[in-house]
Design a protein around this motif. Structure first.
Motif, mmCIF file in Angstrom:
data_model
loop_
_atom_site.group_PDB
_atom_site.id
_atom_site.type_symbol
_atom_site.label_atom_id
_atom_site.label_comp_id
_atom_site.label_asym_id
_atom_site.label_seq_id
_atom_site.Cartn_x
_atom_site.Cartn_y
_atom_site.Cartn_z
ATOM 1 N N THR C 5 47.373 12.808 35.545
ATOM 2 C CA THR C 5 48.061 13.971 35.304
ATOM 3 C C THR C 5 48.874 13.790 34.004
ATOM 4 O O THR C 5 49.755 14.727 33.898
ATOM 5 C CB THR C 5 48.966 14.691 36.441
ATOM 6 O OG1 THR C 5 49.725 13.715 36.952
ATOM 7 C CG2 THR C 5 47.727 14.864 37.655
ATOM 8 N N ALA C 6 48.805 12.589 33.509
ATOM 9 C CA ALA C 6 49.761 12.398 32.284
ATOM 10 C C ALA C 6 49.302 13.172 31.083
ATOM 11 O O ALA C 6 48.062 13.588 31.175
ATOM 12 C CB ALA C 6 49.843 10.895 32.072
ATOM 13 N N ALA C 58 54.281 12.710 33.371
ATOM 14 C CA ALA C 58 54.196 11.274 32.509
ATOM 15 C C ALA C 58 53.421 11.398 31.550
ATOM 16 O O ALA C 58 52.853 12.612 30.867
ATOM 17 C CB ALA C 58 53.473 10.530 33.758
ATOM 18 N N VAL C 59 53.613 10.282 30.413
ATOM 19 C CA VAL C 59 52.976 10.468 29.249
ATOM 20 C C VAL C 59 52.259 9.117 29.045
ATOM 21 O O VAL C 59 52.804 8.008 29.262
ATOM 22 C CB VAL C 59 53.901 10.762 28.046
ATOM 23 C CG1 VAL C 59 55.212 9.693 28.111
ATOM 24 C CG2 VAL C 59 53.305 10.875 26.757
ATOM 25 N N VAL C 60 51.112 8.992 28.150
ATOM 26 C CA VAL C 60 50.571 8.052 27.861
ATOM 27 C C VAL C 60 50.621 8.013 26.201
ATOM 28 O O VAL C 60 49.911 8.886 25.883
ATOM 29 C CB VAL C 60 49.083 7.813 28.432
ATOM 30 C CG1 VAL C 60 48.475 6.690 27.838
ATOM 31 C CG2 VAL C 60 49.028 7.740 29.899
ATOM 32 N N SER C 96 58.516 7.825 33.164
ATOM 33 C CA SER C 96 57.274 7.666 33.608
ATOM 34 C C SER C 96 56.333 7.488 32.164
ATOM 35 O O SER C 96 55.791 8.558 31.624
ATOM 36 C CB SER C 96 56.689 8.958 34.383
ATOM 37 O OG SER C 96 55.750 8.758 34.985
ATOM 38 N N TYR C 97 56.206 6.670 31.600
ATOM 39 C CA TYR C 97 55.385 6.404 30.477
ATOM 40 C C TYR C 97 54.632 4.976 30.335
ATOM 41 O O TYR C 97 54.994 4.155 30.913
ATOM 42 C CB TYR C 97 56.386 6.464 29.094
ATOM 43 C CG TYR C 97 57.296 5.213 28.681
ATOM 44 C CD1 TYR C 97 58.358 5.208 29.374
ATOM 45 C CD2 TYR C 97 56.881 4.270 28.012
ATOM 46 C CE1 TYR C 97 59.298 4.182 29.275
ATOM 47 C CE2 TYR C 97 57.726 3.149 27.521
ATOM 48 C CZ TYR C 97 58.860 3.018 28.269
ATOM 49 O OH TYR C 97 59.756 2.069 28.041
ATOM 50 N N ARG C 98 53.814 5.131 29.608
ATOM 51 C CA ARG C 98 52.810 3.905 29.184
ATOM 52 C C ARG C 98 52.383 3.878 27.653
ATOM 53 O O ARG C 98 52.218 4.871 26.973
ATOM 54 C CB ARG C 98 51.212 3.982 29.988
ATOM 55 C CG ARG C 98 51.418 3.830 31.431
ATOM 56 C CD ARG C 98 51.927 2.256 32.096
ATOM 57 N NE ARG C 98 52.135 2.182 33.315
ATOM 58 C CZ ARG C 98 53.180 2.507 33.902
ATOM 59 N NH1 ARG C 98 54.373 2.890 33.371
ATOM 60 N NH2 ARG C 98 53.270 2.262 35.207
ATOM 61 N N PHE C 99 52.338 2.726 27.346
ATOM 62 C CA PHE C 99 51.636 2.710 25.854
ATOM 63 C C PHE C 99 50.188 2.103 26.069
ATOM 64 O O PHE C 99 49.953 0.983 26.871
ATOM 65 C CB PHE C 99 52.360 1.545 25.017
ATOM 66 C CG PHE C 99 53.820 1.952 24.838
ATOM 67 C CD1 PHE C 99 54.088 3.518 24.161
ATOM 68 C CD2 PHE C 99 55.005 1.174 25.105
ATOM 69 C CE1 PHE C 99 55.457 3.600 24.047
ATOM 70 C CE2 PHE C 99 56.210 1.627 24.645
ATOM 71 C CZ PHE C 99 56.313 2.779 24.174
#
Lengths: 307, 90, 406
Positions: C5-6, C58-60, C96-99
């Motif tokens: 859902t990011a 969240a974010v990617v 709430s993040y990812r690279f």
């Protein structure tokens, strides 16, 4: 189902819709093209709407035009079935009037426009810059629709109900009544080619949908139909023009309306709802089949996104 | 390393610790790039790291008291964010 | 964090790549268009300043190319800036993040990439693309030559595969990201190597293989039968070899191959429009597949830029797309419709008009072949598990594919 054929008699034929006609160089439809267009309409069982320029046509055109039942859309009131103008008129007019106007002109001339109501059998107000509406404009439009509704209500109570597209169409409709370009109507241009509507011809004459010899070939034709428009198929702003050209211009897709078009249409819808309720206070059976529910949104897109 | 399931928390409780876990990791990695000359942010970060660590530990204290998970002297608890299961690792 | 859902934000940091994969959809790759720091910063500033327009929890932050690790200096600087700015603005994404990176793996071991990985270790998702056995990998994933940029293609005997340059980095990658997956793309010429390739990847220690057929219309007569045969062989190998518990292959999924209800299962497959991509010029796209370098025959769909922001009207068609509106009748009535994917960008590229509302059905026969093999796989596996009394244990503990539609 294809029902109407719009024939532009000249490149400078008057625009009667949202798009301006930028062409100023005269190019009359050749007589043989006109004849073939009429023949095509007869074979396909289409009703013809001839769109006139602002100069008199050569005499030999009249007999060809009169060879079939039709409607004349003209920039002059004389002998018109629909008169298109860009300024408020004076006096009484006995044909439906299309008033093409920008939103700023509309806001600046609210009183003059309200005074036109009841002086023509029908007044269609066509805003030519819907895509430029701002949030402030929406509020001004809401106020303008209230003013127009008040005038309609007064006349209706006097037993002279006028037709003003912005507020009365929705009251009379029980299903969508959109422009139908590409679905129920197509346009024949002076170059002998078919287009989705006049605006598509003005903007991109190379993007035709066929010609008189090869016939009509509308690619992805289903996208012009209501059931293939996800935002519109459940919408009840039935009076919305659902302008295919504006959709294409503002969202790139013929089946997707812009935010501005949706909000404008819903402000009109809500004004119609209020007007209908007010009229029914005095006349409870007025347009009894019409139901306009209360809603809490102006753009169905927001609803769809929330879901 | 041995790993044994000793309990489970609710999805809501899992969400609490997962958010703290994410924030703690974020603060730790931010600490590697934020220099002391960025005074305002640096001070905020230091305070935040302390606060987040406390909240993190509080969660484990509260949950272990609530659920009475099995414990050993050299063991530590772990949570599987996908299943909400709690494991004892030694 | 829940990546399903990011918000996916993709930086096309370069259009350059060391390789020239034959199936690559990026028709306009070049070594000239590299993102500048200024453009990247403006993009980050715009995105973070419009928090209410992007409410996803969240974010990617996704970095692609070409080959993204060719621009590791820029990426490192951008990621540092993102972290600082998310924190400074108290943005909800800080929690709430990812690279995320999809890399060809060639530069994976380099000092700069490794330093970056160390610095961001708890927020990384890195997928290395390796297509399977050496002969399968080298069939498509070949080194680019200077002549190629001038349009001169090498003779087959002069092509140099990249397998050896990638596989040497797999152990290090798996040590650092044991749960990450690899992505395999299947085109017509790859079909005979599917079974051996997946098993080879398992053998390298990769536990999850996300594998897809390309959406482009590249399929030849008989490809579906060959494809089915390969998948059946793979099904037997996975089941008989006992791989099914600890390894996953996205070709086999229980939910696929069922009819779909037009009312309740009318969602769009593709996430274009919910994603946001930005290129070196600072233009925004609904997905990278709508950038010029991804398109064969259509104009790019640019929905804004870092200076003027996003034109929300241009996003409306993407966000209102549903299955019914874009699918031909044969898809709506298809009895094995579920799991049949599409790519909005390829739909647009292949459409008869300038629309995203015309679904390409080039993979129709391939999907049906997959469904038949998939049915075979689950029938065989469940019977085995039931006879062994292990069905419940499997349901609870087997590795599931993490692949989600893009």
């Amino acid at each position: 189902m294809l029902t109407y054929l719009i024939i532009l008699l000249d490149d400078t034929s008057v625009s009667f819709c949202h798009a301006d006609n930028p062409r100023c160089e005269r190019r009359l439809i050749p007589l043989d093209v006109l004849r073939q267009g009429i023949r095509f309409a007869m074979m396909e069982n289409l009703t013809i709407q001839f769109v006139y320029p602002d100069y008199p046509l050569p005499a030999d055109y009249a007999s060809v035009i009169e060879s079939i039942d039709h409607a004349k859309i003209k920039p002059t009131v004389e002998a018109a079935d629909v008169w298109v103008t860009d300024k408020p008129f004076e006096g009484e007019v006995d044909v439906p009037v299309v008033l093409r106007i920008t939103r700023q002109e509309l806001f600046a001339q609210t009183e003059e426009i309200s005074n036109l109501i009841g002086h023509a059998p029908r007044l269609n107000i066509v805003i030519t810059d819907i895509g430029a509406f701002t949030d402030d404009d929406f509020e001004r439009y809401r106020a303008l629709l209230a003013d127009i509704s008040a005038r309609v209500e007064t006349l209706t109570k006097e037993g002279r109900m006028p037709w003003v597209s912005l507020v009365t169409d929705r009251m009379a409709l029980t299903k969508m009544n959109n422009c139908g370009a590409g679905d129920s109507s197509i346009t024949l241009a002076p170059n002998g080619r078919f287009y989705v509507c006049p605006a598509f011809y003005y903007e991109a004459p190379e993007d035709s949908i066929g010609d008189l010899e090869a016939g009509i070939d509308i690619r992805n034709r289903q996208l012009y139909k209501l059931e293939y428009a996800p935002l519109c198929r459940r919408c009840d702003a039935y009076q919305c023009r659902r302008c295919i050209w504006l959709n294409r211009k503002l969202t790139r897709e013929v089946n997707t309306p812009s935010h501005e078009q949706c909000v404008v249409a819903h402000l009109e819808r809500n004004a119609s709802r209020t007007l209908l309720a007010n009229i029914r206070k005095a006349n409870p059976n007025f347009l009894a089949e019409t139901k306009i529910e209360e809603i809490d949104y102006l753009d169905p897109f927001e609803m769809k996104r929330e879901k | 390393m041995e790993r044994k399931k000793v309990g489970q928390v609710t999805p809501e409780e899992r969400d609490e610790i997962q958010a703290l876990f994410e924030r703690r990791n974020g603060l730790n990695e931010l600490a590697q790039v934020l220099t002391a000359d960025n005074t305002e942010l640096y001070e905020r970060l230091v305070t935040d790291m302390g606060k987040t660590s406390s909240l993190f530990q509080e969660w484990w204290n509260d949950m272990s008291a609530k659920y009475q998970w099995e414990a050993t002297e050299n063991g530590s608890w772990e949570i599987d964010f996908d299943t909400c299961n709690i494991y004892l690792s030694e | 964090m829940d990546v399903d859902t990011a918000k996916y934000i993709t930086f096309i940091v370069t259009k350059d790549c060391q390789l020239a994969c034959k199936y690559c959809y990026l028709v306009g790759k070049n070594s000239k268009e590299r993102m500048s720091w200024e453009v990247a910063k403006q993009a980050v500033d715009y995105i973070l300043a419009h928090e209410s327009d992007m409410p996803e929890e969240a974010v990617v932050w996704d970095f692609i190319g070409g080959e993204p690790f060719l621009e590791i200096d820029l990426i490192d600087k951008v990621c540092d800036y993102i972290k600082i700015e998310m924190y400074r603005r108290n943005h909800h994404w800080f929690n709430s993040y990812r690279f995320s990176f999809s890399t060809n793996g060639i530069n994976y071991h380099t000092e700069k990439v490794q330093q970056f990985i160390k610095k961001n270790s708890t927020h990384l998702s890195i997928g290395i693309t390796i297509d399977g056995t050496q002969r399968k990998h080298d069939l498509n994933r070949i080194w680019k030559t200077p002549e190629m940029e001038r349009g001169i293609m090498p003779k087959p005997e002069e092509e140099r595969g990249s397998y050896a340059d990638v596989v040497k980095n797999i152990p290090l990658w798996l040590e650092q990201f044991p749960d990450d997956s690899t992505k395999v793309t299947i085109s017509s010429a790859d079909i005979p190597y599917i079974c051996e390739s997946v098993l080879h990847l398992y053998g390298l220690g990769i536990h999850e293989v996300n594998i897809n057929v390309v959406f482009e219309d590249v399929w030849k007569e008989g490809d579906d039968s060959l494809f089915q045969e390969q998948l059946m062989q793979l099904a037997d190998a996975i089941i008989d070899g006992g791989y099914y518990r600890d390894y996953a292959c996205s070709f086999f999924a229980e939910h696929i191959g069922k009819p779909m209800d037009i009312e309740t299962e009318n969602q769009n497959w593709c996430g274009a429009g919910m994603m946001l991509a930005v290129d070196a010029a600072g233009n925004f796209y609904p997905c990278t597949r709508f950038a010029a370098y991804s398109l064969r025959s259509k104009k790019p769909i640019i929905i804004g830029n870092v200076h003027d922001g996003i034109n929300k009207n241009l996003l409306r068609p993407f966000l209102t797309l549903d299955r019914f509106t874009q699918s031909p009748r044969k898809c709506i009535e298809c009895e094995v419709a579920s799991g049949c994917a599409w790519c909005q960008g390829e739909n647009y590229d292949a459409a008869h008009t300038e629309t995203i509302y015309e679904r390409s059905t080039a993979i129709c026969l391939m999907h049906k072949a997959r469904v038949r093999a998939n049915n075979y796989y689950w029938n065989k596996l469940y019977r085995k598990l039931e006879l062994e009394g292990l069905r419940e244990d499997y349901d609870e503990n087997h590795r599931k594919s993490s692949q989600t539609p893009c």
